[in-house]
Design an enzyme around this catalytic site. Sequence first.
Site, short mmCIF file in Angstrom:
data_model
loop_
_atom_site.label_atom_id
_atom_site.label_comp_id
_atom_site.label_asym_id
_atom_site.label_seq_id
_atom_site.Cartn_x
_atom_site.Cartn_y
_atom_site.Cartn_z
N TYR A 199 0.84 -1.20 0.00
CA TYR A 199 0.00 0.00 0.00
C TYR A 199 0.88 1.25 0.00
O TYR A 199 0.67 2.18 -0.80
CB TYR A 199 -0.92 0.00 1.22
CG TYR A 199 -1.78 1.25 1.33
CD1 TYR A 199 -2.83 1.46 0.44
CD2 TYR A 199 -1.54 2.21 2.31
CE1 TYR A 199 -3.61 2.60 0.53
CE2 TYR A 199 -2.32 3.34 2.41
CZ TYR A 199 -3.36 3.54 1.52
OH TYR A 199 -4.12 4.68 1.61
N ALA A 200 1.88 1.28 0.88
CA ALA A 200 2.80 2.41 0.92
C ALA A 200 3.53 2.55 -0.42
O ALA A 200 3.79 3.66 -0.89
CB ALA A 200 3.80 2.24 2.06
#
Length: 245
Positions: A154-155
């Site tokens: 996600y990051a």
Amino acid sequence: MSTINRRVAIVTGSSRGLGRAAAERLAKDGLAVIINYAGNEAAAKQTVDAITAAGGEARPFKADVADEAQVEALFDFTAQEFGGVDVTVNCAGIMTTKPVIDFTVEEFDRMHAINVRGTFLVSREAARRMRAGGAIINISTAAERQALPAYGPYAMSKGAVEGLSLVLARELKGRDITVNAVGPGPVATELFLTGKDEALIERIASLNPFNRIGQPPEIAEVISFLAGPARWINGQTIFVNGGMN
């Protein structure tokens, strides 16, 4: 087409959560707003009704931000309804959290199709069509700075969003269009709360000097600032997390 002379915003993923808060705030600021949604028509209608009831102007439009033709149709519809676009906010996104070793390729590809490809397609179309004095605002995350376990892919997707924002801001030189990213910390939305028990939420909240997680209107306030008076802020990522990092 609306006969009201006002600025116009497209907010993707705005039927719920942070997107809805951003759309409602921009409408409160006097902008006409396109409520983009991917599937939840009822939630989109509720957002439009809430904005209308408060005296604002909004229209719903269904479009998958990962689909090039649908993104073009979204901007076509905006031009037909309101004459053009001045602000684009990329709030559409999904979040899958688990350790990298447990992530499947299918989960990775699905998240990046929306978070990365979707932001690219919408930003590209905005850059092609946006009027002078406009603003493109992309949603990143504070998770990449916090290096929280389970947030790796996600990051990674949001790091791509920040990279695009920085470069696009420079490519639009001479157009009087700003491009920035907003990196929220944990916010009380369905996206963040789903799959987390109360103990985990409290533990994450304790990492913040305020001992709480953020609220959507607090993020929308910064989006509003970047969409309007903040003309000298460009090519930046603004972290909105209450001092979590």
